[in-house]
Design a protein around this motif. Structure first.
Motif, PDB file in Angstrom:
ATOM      1  N   LEU A   1      39.865  53.682  -3.975  1.00  0.00           N
ATOM      2  CA  LEU A   1      38.678  54.040  -4.763  1.00  0.00           C
ATOM      3  C   LEU A   1      37.725  52.859  -4.931  1.00  0.00           C
ATOM      4  O   LEU A   1      36.532  53.047  -5.119  1.00  0.00           O
ATOM      5  CB  LEU A   1      39.087  54.579  -6.137  1.00  0.00           C
ATOM      6  CG  LEU A   1      39.672  56.002  -6.167  1.00  0.00           C
ATOM      7  CD1 LEU A   1      40.161  56.340  -7.563  1.00  0.00           C
ATOM      8  CD2 LEU A   1      38.635  57.019  -5.700  1.00  0.00           C
ATOM      9  N   GLU A   2      38.260  51.618  -4.872  1.00  0.00           N
ATOM     10  CA  GLU A   2      37.390  50.440  -4.985  1.00  0.00           C
ATOM     11  C   GLU A   2      37.375  49.682  -3.656  1.00  0.00           C
ATOM     12  O   GLU A   2      38.335  49.738  -2.890  1.00  0.00           O
ATOM     13  CB  GLU A   2      37.896  49.503  -6.096  1.00  0.00           C
ATOM     14  CG  GLU A   2      37.837  50.134  -7.482  1.00  0.00           C
ATOM     15  CD  GLU A   2      38.359  49.187  -8.582  1.00  0.00           C
ATOM     16  OE1 GLU A   2      38.658  48.013  -8.281  1.00  0.00           O
ATOM     17  OE2 GLU A   2      38.476  49.660  -9.719  1.00  0.00           O
TER      18      GLU A   2
ATOM     19  N   ARG B   1      34.328  58.582 -10.535  1.00  0.00           N
ATOM     20  CA  ARG B   1      35.501  58.673  -9.676  1.00  0.00           C
ATOM     21  C   ARG B   1      35.280  59.646  -8.513  1.00  0.00           C
ATOM     22  O   ARG B   1      35.624  59.348  -7.369  1.00  0.00           O
ATOM     23  CB  ARG B   1      36.682  59.135 -10.532  1.00  0.00           C
ATOM     24  CG  ARG B   1      38.032  59.100  -9.860  1.00  0.00           C
ATOM     25  CD  ARG B   1      39.061  59.679 -10.828  1.00  0.00           C
ATOM     26  NE  ARG B   1      40.333  59.937 -10.170  1.00  0.00           N
ATOM     27  CZ  ARG B   1      41.325  59.068 -10.088  1.00  0.00           C
ATOM     28  NH1 ARG B   1      41.199  57.865 -10.601  1.00  0.00           N
ATOM     29  NH2 ARG B   1      42.450  59.388  -9.484  1.00  0.00           N
ATOM     30  N   GLU B   2      34.662  60.795  -8.815  1.00  0.00           N
ATOM     31  CA  GLU B   2      34.376  61.768  -7.766  1.00  0.00           C
ATOM     32  C   GLU B   2      33.353  61.214  -6.782  1.00  0.00           C
ATOM     33  O   GLU B   2      33.444  61.451  -5.580  1.00  0.00           O
ATOM     34  CB  GLU B   2      33.867  63.089  -8.369  1.00  0.00           C
ATOM     35  CG  GLU B   2      34.949  64.074  -8.787  1.00  0.00           C
ATOM     36  CD  GLU B   2      35.628  63.669 -10.091  1.00  0.00           C
ATOM     37  OE1 GLU B   2      35.134  62.727 -10.748  1.00  0.00           O
ATOM     38  OE2 GLU B   2      36.640  64.286 -10.449  1.00  0.00           O
TER      39      GLU B   2
ATOM     40  N   ARG C   1      32.046  59.379  -1.386  1.00  0.00           N
ATOM     41  CA  ARG C   1      31.538  58.326  -0.489  1.00  0.00           C
ATOM     42  C   ARG C   1      32.537  57.984   0.599  1.00  0.00           C
ATOM     43  O   ARG C   1      32.171  57.701   1.728  1.00  0.00           O
ATOM     44  CB  ARG C   1      31.176  57.067  -1.299  1.00  0.00           C
ATOM     45  CG  ARG C   1      29.839  57.223  -1.992  1.00  0.00           C
ATOM     46  CD  ARG C   1      29.142  55.890  -2.266  1.00  0.00           C
ATOM     47  NE  ARG C   1      28.230  56.100  -3.379  1.00  0.00           N
ATOM     48  CZ  ARG C   1      28.538  55.888  -4.651  1.00  0.00           C
ATOM     49  NH1 ARG C   1      29.740  55.406  -4.969  1.00  0.00           N
ATOM     50  NH2 ARG C   1      27.666  56.120  -5.600  1.00  0.00           N
ATOM     51  N   LEU C   2      33.840  58.027   0.257  1.00  0.00           N
ATOM     52  CA  LEU C   2      34.859  57.802   1.284  1.00  0.00           C
ATOM     53  C   LEU C   2      34.797  58.900   2.341  1.00  0.00           C
ATOM     54  O   LEU C   2      34.924  58.632   3.539  1.00  0.00           O
ATOM     55  CB  LEU C   2      36.262  57.750   0.654  1.00  0.00           C
ATOM     56  CG  LEU C   2      36.540  56.515  -0.205  1.00  0.00           C
ATOM     57  CD1 LEU C   2      37.878  56.659  -0.924  1.00  0.00           C
ATOM     58  CD2 LEU C   2      36.542  55.245   0.638  1.00  0.00           C
ATOM     59  N   PHE C   3      34.600  60.133   1.891  1.00  0.00           N
ATOM     60  CA  PHE C   3      34.456  61.237   2.838  1.00  0.00           C
ATOM     61  C   PHE C   3      33.232  61.019   3.729  1.00  0.00           C
ATOM     62  O   PHE C   3      33.311  61.144   4.954  1.00  0.00           O
ATOM     63  CB  PHE C   3      34.359  62.582   2.103  1.00  0.00           C
ATOM     64  CG  PHE C   3      33.687  63.668   2.894  1.00  0.00           C
ATOM     65  CD1 PHE C   3      34.226  64.100   4.104  1.00  0.00           C
ATOM     66  CD2 PHE C   3      32.502  64.248   2.447  1.00  0.00           C
ATOM     67  CE1 PHE C   3      33.597  65.100   4.847  1.00  0.00           C
ATOM     68  CE2 PHE C   3      31.866  65.240   3.197  1.00  0.00           C
ATOM     69  CZ  PHE C   3      32.419  65.657   4.396  1.00  0.00           C
TER      70      PHE C   3
ATOM     71  N   PHE D   1      41.077  61.030   0.614  1.00  0.00           N
ATOM     72  CA  PHE D   1      40.751  59.857   1.433  1.00  0.00           C
ATOM     73  C   PHE D   1      40.971  58.551   0.661  1.00  0.00           C
ATOM     74  O   PHE D   1      40.895  57.469   1.240  1.00  0.00           O
ATOM     75  CB  PHE D   1      39.299  59.931   1.913  1.00  0.00           C
ATOM     76  CG  PHE D   1      39.074  60.992   2.951  1.00  0.00           C
ATOM     77  CD1 PHE D   1      39.949  61.108   4.017  1.00  0.00           C
ATOM     78  CD2 PHE D   1      38.003  61.856   2.875  1.00  0.00           C
ATOM     79  CE1 PHE D   1      39.754  62.085   4.989  1.00  0.00           C
ATOM     80  CE2 PHE D   1      37.797  62.840   3.842  1.00  0.00           C
ATOM     81  CZ  PHE D   1      38.679  62.948   4.897  1.00  0.00           C
ATOM     82  N   ALA D   2      41.215  58.617  -0.645  1.00  0.00           N
ATOM     83  CA  ALA D   2      41.500  57.402  -1.412  1.00  0.00           C
ATOM     84  C   ALA D   2      43.001  57.139  -1.497  1.00  0.00           C
ATOM     85  O   ALA D   2      43.424  56.170  -2.106  1.00  0.00           O
ATOM     86  CB  ALA D   2      40.912  57.514  -2.817  1.00  0.00           C
TER      87      ALA D   2
END
Lengths: 511, 511
Positions: free
Chosen positions: A477-478, A90-91, A96-98, A290-291
């Motif tokens: 997240l996905e 999850r982290e 990765r979004l960051f 960011f999620a």
């Protein structure tokens, strides 16, 4: 002997998370301020404040950009690379979004970011004037400037196949022109004979007119009955309906009203409601990260179109909402809402007919509108189409695809706000949204066999719980592809949409 | 041989101005965003968004603070010191405003700035609840925290005589407790016999009630007739009336309505109108600088009180506005607005009577309310008065000064929003505003001998031109003392106010 902690130690991770959390908090707050400045611009801002507002938006965009390109953000990105493998799943996704945001921000020079913001804000005002006065030339120079800036933006981002992909990826991560264009062009080809058959049948009667205020009150009541929380959002009017989320506790939707066609107000609201339910139900623990938003524009649109079309235009929903339509609209303007039957309402809401305005298009011809915009955007971006030729290219495209020509630019290339906002590559999200929505709907019907009875009784809880569990809860997240795979077990396809629409048209137009 | 330009060369000055302009632009934009976030919080924000909004405000305050404390700002401040003597007068004044902001920002640690913002935002919400439920204990812990933070703030700023001065100076540059407190206490002593005499006369009849909507429409029309530009502003409602300026092109005022007392709505609007006219008329070339605002809170209040009291409650204004009062209110709720005479309206608007609520107080007893708040603020700040003892100290003070006790805290120490916003040291501005306004008014009557005839005919242009020329045009380039000296040729005095109010009371209550 003292020792620095190794870079993936618990302590290093602790500091990393604290700093990342602070950064996300600052960025989220700036984005919320920007969202409010934009919402206000569309709803309540005094008319002469437009130019100064453009300035304020530009400065805040610049500050936002600076947050993501600061030495501090760079140190965080460097550490993120090192820590990534040691983090739980999850982290990893959050990081990765960051990194995606960070790389995007680093890709653009600060000058381009603020120029884009300023140009867009002025373009919106010029688009508004151009649309009001049916004068494309008022908008053209702004659009030209915007296209040049978007081309520059695409080059800075980079792409493997086509500059369009660089922009498309902003809205639909992982999607490419080479996938979406054939998919939609093929879909339109498959819909062509369906459209031809439908047009051979007698058209449903249109709905009678109704006063705008009554429409608005009805629409508002429907939204709240379905699940919109008015203590965590607002409903207003604006030129172009939209939804904006300052946070899950502050989600604002707008609609517009036309006395002659109550569908515009009610179904714009149900559309924005779909966005709003998604935004209001993002889990609190994701909200400041960011999620804490939808997975993509396509997935977001799937929710808008799910509530607008699949639910809102279903026979079950008509059966439940019919008494409300009558309660608010009957007798108003001396019109015969009281003599209407549920079946007539259902047929009127699902009439298929080539028309000029995308937002009022039916579920079949809608994709034709999108394919046209996709072609034109691609042409503008590669330079094969000049802004000066846009009005004629639009008209010619409408003629080729739907057999009708807009009488003026207001009902042609000036109808949508998107380009004035710099949203190139956004339009495919609408068609993708319809395909996603149909895929979700097939799965819902499988998981909840008696769902239509629930809807008919006005019980939306079951449906919302399914959406919360399967979609809302994961935020961003996905990826869209991951969500489709997890929820439906399939990759993107137009099959479910075709099955859904042909089944419905049989109900509306008979066998 | 190459040579660096000397530090006060034209080139050095050019770079300095470019950087300073950019800094001011960023700060102005952040302040505008903060103003909109606050305006929205008071008007249209969904109820459950309060906590998150506090977070957003805190982050933006932090970013603002960071702008003023950055190494870049420090370099600018250093250069400003060097360049100052070589600059023309006007530029010198602008630079001094920057240095004042810079030193204030440097004085506070970032932690304190963001804690103040967060505490204030939560305090406002708790004040709202406490006022609604008449439950001081809901507000008390927040107020306690705020008082401690304000005390800390005063210590960081520093002061020569009294910690209160450090806060007072934020609103009224150069003013000290040792000047304002004796001035106002003496004024109240001089007003005491005036009040006693007035209370021996039969009181004017109160105004009849009127529906809130009609009041609002009337108030809006009055504001626009006087000179409020609705294309560069808005008028709405909120719990506590206020004015906020995002820029001269976006000035927003609010009012609140009470069916039983139409004065509340109309004169709150005329009060905020005074602020708004000042803000809408700040010259465009100052708007993006630190001089692009009022000279001080006291000068700003002078404009609010000038339009509310000196103009709005004058016989000339009553004569002009009377037909509008009747047009909008007559017959509503079956009340006898039609039977009212101009003189009765004038007398009702100028009734003097000790009362509990400051914003509804007349021009005489208003100063008593301010003296009370000044004493309490001073007590809280020095710790001689505890928050727990505030409700009783308030009631005792009201009894001593005006001979009445509030029946509950809602009409006692919970009535004002100011402390919940952290605005300690603000209240004296209201009384100072009244004194300034009376000084301006005496000068206007001298410069424009037929001004009352203009007002009676609804011609406000002459008055606005005078204000634009003498006041609006300088923004914050001059200090309050400089403005008074330039415009009236005198230093601060309460004489003009005393002369004005006794003359008016003779008209209202007879000799």
């Amino acid at each position: 002997m003292s020792m620095l902690p190794p870079r993936s130690s618990p302590r290093a991770r602790h500091y990393f998370w604290r700093e990342l959390t602070e950064l996300m908090r600052r960025i989220r707050s700036l984005r919320s301020a920007l969202a409010l400045l934009s919402w206000d611009q569309e709803t309540f801002m005094p008319v002469k404040a437009a130019e100064r507002r453009a300035e304020h938006l530009a400065v805040l965009e610049e500050l936002l950009h600076r947050e993501l390109t600061s030495p501090r953000a760079r140190r965080l990105a460097d550490r993120a690379q090192v820590l990534l493998p040691s983090l739980p799943e999850r982290e990893q996704r959050l990081v990765r979004l960051f990194l995606r945001e960070y790389r995007r921000a680093r890709a653009l020079p600060a000058r381009l970011v603020s120029e884009l913001a300023r140009t867009q804000a002025l373009a919106v005002e010029s688009w508004r004037a151009a649309r009001r006065e049916n004068a494309f030339h008022l908008f053209a120079p702004h659009l030209e400037r915007l296209v040049a800036l978007k081309r520059e933006q695409a080059e800075h981002y980079g792409y493997a196949e086509h500059p369009y992909d660089a922009l498309l990826d902003l809205y639909e991560p992982g999607m490419r022109l080479s996938q979406v264009r054939p998919l939609l062009e093929e879909l339109v080809q498959q819909l062509q004979p369906v459209l031809t058959r439908v047009l051979e049948s007698p058209p449903p009667q249109p709905l009678p007119p109704a006063p705008c205020t009554a429409q608005f009150v009805l629409g508002r009541e429907l939204c709240i009955a379905i699940g919109f929380d008015p203590q965590r959002g607002r409903i207003d009017t604006s030129t172009h309906p939209f939804c904006t989320a300052l946070s899950p506790e502050d989600v604002r939707i707008t609609t517009r009203c036309s006395e002659d066609d109550p569908q515009v107000c009610i179904f714009s609201l149900l559309h924005e409601l779909g966005h709003a339910l998604y935004d209001q139900n993002i889990p609190a623990e994701l909200a400041h990260t960011f999620a804490g938003e939808g997975a993509s524009m396509g997935i977001h649109e799937s929710q808008a179109l799910f509530w607008e079309d699949i639910i809102g235009r279903s026979l079950a929903f008509c059966r439940w909402s019919f008494p409300l339509w009558r309660r608010y609209l009957d007798g108003m303007l001396g019109t015969p809402w009281g003599r209407l039957s549920v079946e007539e309402l259902f047929r009127a809401l699902n009439a298929v007919r080539p028309s000029l305005i995308r937002t009022e298009a039916d579920e079949v011809t809608y994709h034709f509108h999108i394919v046209l915009r996709l072609e034109l955007e691609e042409g503008l971006l590669t330079g094969r189409l000049s802004v000066a030729d846009l009005p004629e290219a639009w008209s010619a495209g409408m003629e080729r695809l739907l057999g009708i020509r807009p009488p003026d630019d207001r009902s042609g290339c000036l109808q949508d706000i998107h380009w004035s906002l710099g949203d190139f590559g956004y339009f495919p999200s609408y068609s993708l949204g319809k395909l996603y929505a149909a895929m979700f709907w097939r799965k819902i019907q499988h998981d909840l066999p008696d769902i239509e009875e629930h809807i008919e009784r006005g019980h939306f809880r079951t449906l919302l719980d399914w959406l919360r569990h399967n979609l809302y809860s994961v935020g961003a997240l996905e990826t869209p592809a991951e969500i489709l795979q997890r929820v439906t077990g399939k990759a993107l396809t137009s099959e479910d949409f075709l099955a859904y629409i042909t089944a419905k048209l049989r109900l509306v137009y008979g066998a």
